[in-house]
Design a protein around this motif. Structure first.
Motif, PDB file in Angstrom:
ATOM      1  N   PHE A  19       0.777  -1.225   0.136  1.00 25.72           N
ATOM      2  CA  PHE A  19      -0.090  -0.297   0.158  1.00 25.72           C
ATOM      3  C   PHE A  19       0.957   1.084   0.095  1.00 25.72           C
ATOM      4  N   GLY A  20       0.766   2.122  -1.164  1.00 22.58           N
ATOM      5  CA  GLY A  20       1.770   3.195  -1.035  1.00 22.58           C
ATOM      6  C   GLY A  20       1.046   4.342  -1.884  1.00 22.58           C
ATOM      7  N   GLU A 139     -10.594  -3.041  -4.655  1.00 20.78           N
ATOM      8  CA  GLU A 139      -9.939  -4.177  -5.317  1.00 20.78           C
ATOM      9  C   GLU A 139      -8.384  -3.467  -5.515  1.00 20.78           C
ATOM     10  N   PHE A 140      -7.761  -2.421  -5.091  1.00 22.65           N
ATOM     11  CA  PHE A 140      -6.728  -2.165  -5.140  1.00 22.65           C
ATOM     12  C   PHE A 140      -6.027  -2.241  -3.770  1.00 22.65           C
ATOM     13  N   ILE A 141      -6.507  -2.855  -2.637  1.00 23.46           N
ATOM     14  CA  ILE A 141      -5.703  -2.996  -1.533  1.00 23.46           C
ATOM     15  C   ILE A 141      -5.365  -4.369  -1.373  1.00 23.46           C
ATOM     16  N   PRO A 142      -4.100  -4.619  -0.827  1.00 29.44           N
ATOM     17  CA  PRO A 142      -3.536  -5.900  -0.352  1.00 29.44           C
ATOM     18  C   PRO A 142      -4.515  -6.314   0.739  1.00 29.44           C
ATOM     19  N   ALA A 222       3.414  -0.205  -9.466  1.00 29.36           N
ATOM     20  CA  ALA A 222       4.884  -0.749  -8.972  1.00 29.36           C
ATOM     21  C   ALA A 222       5.692   0.601  -9.003  1.00 29.36           C
ATOM     22  N   ARG A 223       5.605   1.561 -10.280  1.00 28.80           N
ATOM     23  CA  ARG A 223       6.411   2.666 -10.161  1.00 28.80           C
ATOM     24  C   ARG A 223       6.159   3.683  -9.250  1.00 28.80           C
ATOM     25  N   MET A 224       4.792   3.980  -9.042  1.00 28.39           N
ATOM     26  CA  MET A 224       4.337   5.038  -7.990  1.00 28.39           C
ATOM     27  C   MET A 224       4.862   4.440  -6.549  1.00 28.39           C
ATOM     28  N   ASN A 225       4.632   3.166  -6.323  1.00 28.03           N
ATOM     29  CA  ASN A 225       4.845   2.672  -5.012  1.00 28.03           C
ATOM     30  C   ASN A 225       6.383   2.434  -4.687  1.00 28.03           C
ATOM     31  N   GLY A 226       7.498   2.495  -6.000  1.00 30.08           N
ATOM     32  CA  GLY A 226       8.676   2.145  -5.759  1.00 30.08           C
ATOM     33  C   GLY A 226       8.921   0.479  -5.542  1.00 30.08           C
ATOM     34  N   THR A 227       8.013  -0.127  -5.979  1.00 28.02           N
ATOM     35  CA  THR A 227       8.205  -1.609  -5.711  1.00 28.02           C
ATOM     36  C   THR A 227       8.158  -2.374  -7.017  1.00 28.02           C
ATOM     37  N   LYS A 228       8.168  -3.729  -7.132  1.00 30.08           N
ATOM     38  CA  LYS A 228       8.296  -4.570  -8.204  1.00 30.08           C
ATOM     39  C   LYS A 228       7.399  -5.604  -8.102  1.00 30.08           C
ATOM     40  N   LEU A 229       6.954  -6.004  -9.586  1.00 31.46           N
ATOM     41  CA  LEU A 229       5.698  -6.981  -9.604  1.00 31.46           C
ATOM     42  C   LEU A 229       6.472  -8.295  -9.545  1.00 31.46           C
ATOM     43  N   PRO A 230       5.906  -9.438  -8.956  1.00 34.25           N
ATOM     44  CA  PRO A 230       6.315 -10.699  -9.036  1.00 34.25           C
ATOM     45  C   PRO A 230       6.580 -11.176 -10.586  1.00 34.25           C
TER      46      PRO A 230
END
Length: 487
Positions: A19-20, A139-142, A222-230
């Motif tokens: 969540f970012g 539908e966007f929340i972990p 992923a870009r906005m949260n600074g993370t990566k997809l599996p």
């Protein structure tokens, strides 16, 4: 999709992405829609008495101003749910925002009672799209933090009620009800301004076979949260189910928009228009949950809006009944201070929801709050001093805010993506029936000097709602969202 190639679902992607910043922006947009709905509902406490005084309306005509909004929501909640499940979440909420803002603003210029009734009904039709925004945000929340963030989302409703109470306190004595209607329509207009930057739900896109579009949205997250997809290939529950049942891939193809004429009966059940979607909600696997949810939504809406209206009606109604010769003078007297104070009861309700929903679970939290609400209302069966009446209504409002918050978390979680917004929309429609009946029956009883009967009615409805929560078939705390009925 098979063999050695690794794969991941939307749920697994969202957990990996966390969540970012992206979800914060989605929360802000969906929250603005919730603020808009809360303001349009809260203003009913103020506009009715003012219009009654200005146009010399009867108490039934005043109640109808509230009831037609709920009647519109009854139509809108079901209609926009189907639009959203068939054509996408974004199309669902852009139409509702347009209808709400336009009708809300125009109602400020109503030349007579009939035109006001028609325009407020149109506002209700627009407001019926509220469940679309809540399902879209959900539908966007972990999954692990879904309950907590849905409570945060619900806080926007409380923000809207307090904003409306503050606005009414300032505007009504100085500028009148027309200005209140016009100013209260502004949050809906803000939804239109920022619509172009809103993303479609990746879960919906995946269900409709638009996997590449879903991946694009997930990459943006992923870009906005600074993370990566599996690593691997994105798959949906529906695709997994097709693999397990060895159904040809044409079923997936049939889920794409604009290709729904030649579908199989099985796909018609979950993806075409109203009646077939309703049949899915009443299918053996979902029937118990659906029917119990309808009762709980009815009880929740009846009780919540009843308590909002009682805050402005109960003390004034008792004064009217003791001083009947002053009835006409008192009928337009709304205690803005009491309504403003009672609105703050929603903050403790939200805090209780936030603390309990992911720890104690949805079912226990909801049922406990329903039964506690009954305890708060019980002393009001007998006449109480004004201060104590306000205090007890404050406590009851805390409890009913908590149950309303939690049921809007629980409802989207029990339905699969294919009928999620339709399911929540139909349940919300049942709530609107409670909203229609409430001002005509409960508040009408208060105005007719039958306060005890009104409170007893609330007690019965709230207690039965709590029993229905206990009977829900399963708990959704920590569960992943499903995409199809079978999964």
């Amino acid at each position: 999709m098979g063999g050695e190639a690794p794969s991941y679902t939307v749920d697994e992607a969202l957990v990996a992405l966390g969540f970012g910043n992206f979800q914060i922006l989605v929360l802000a947009y969906a929250g603005m829609g919730w603020v808009s709905e809360a303001m349009e509902m809260m203003l009913l406490s103020f506009v009715g008495p003012a219009v009654q005084s200005t146009w010399g309306l009867s108490s039934n005509e005043e109640s109808l101003i509230t009831s037609v909004v709920f009647a519109g929501m009854l139509v809108g909640a079901y209609s926009w749910g189907i639009v959203s499940d068939t054509h996408g979440r974004r199309k669902g909420f852009i139409i509702t925002a347009t209808v709400t803002s336009a009708a809300g603003f125009l109602s400020a210029f109503s030349p007579n009672y009939i035109s006001l009734i028609i325009l407020r009904c149109l506002v209700g039709i627009g407001l019926g799209g509220g469940p679309v925004l809540s399902s879209w945000f959900l539908e966007f929340i972990p999954a692990p933090s879904r309950g907590t963030w849905m409570v945060v989302f619900s806080a926007f409703w409380t923000l809207g009620t307090i904003l409306e109470a503050s606005l009414a306190w300032f505007v009504m004595p100085r500028l009148g009800w027309r200005w209140l209607l016009a100013l209260s329509s502004l949050p809906s207009a803000l939804l239109l301004l920022f619509y172009r930057v809103t993303p479609e739900s990746p879960r919906y896109l995946c269900l409709k076979g638009r996997t590449s579009d879903a991946i694009s949205v997930l990459e943006k997250i992923a870009r906005m949260n600074g993370t990566k997809l599996p690593s691997g290939i994105l798959v949906s529950d529906h695709q997994i189910e097709l693999q397990e049942k060895s159904i040809p891939s044409e079923d997936t193809h049939l889920l794409s928009p604009g290709r729904t004429e030649n579908v199989t009966p099985k796909q018609i059940d979950s993806n075409i228009a109203g009646i077939s979607s309703l049949l899915v909600l009443l299918s053996p696997k979902l029937m118990r949950s659906t029917l119990l949810l309808w009762v709980v939504f009815f009880g929740n809406a009846f009780s919540y809006y009843g308590l909002v209206l009682l805050t402005s009606e109960l003390n004034n109604g008792r004064r009217r009944c003791m001083q009947t010769n002053l009835q006409s003078e008192k009928s337009q007297d709304v205690n803005y201070r009491d309504v403003f104070i009672a609105s703050f009861a929603e903050f403790p309700g939200l805090l209780i929801s936030a603390v309990t929903v992911d720890k104690l679970g949805r079912k226990f939290s909801m049922s406990a709050m329903f039964f506690l609400c009954c305890i708060f209302l019980l002393p009001l069966v007998f006449h109480q001093p004004e201060g104590l009446t306000t205090g007890l209504l404050f406590g009851a409002r805390i409890c009913i805010t908590a149950t309303f918050t939690i049921v809007y978390i629980y409802a989207p979680e029990i339905y699969p993506t294919s009928v999620r917004t339709t399911g929540v929309g139909v349940a919300s429609s049942m709530g609107r029936i409670g909203g229609i009946i409430c001002p005509l029956v409960a508040v009408g009883l208060v105005q007719g000097c039958h306060e005890t009967a009104s409170i007893v009615l609330f007690e019965i409805v709230i207690f039965l709602s709590g029993i229905c929560v206990v009977l829900f078939p399963f708990e959704t705390k920590g569960r992943e969202l499903s995409d199809s009925v079978s999964s």
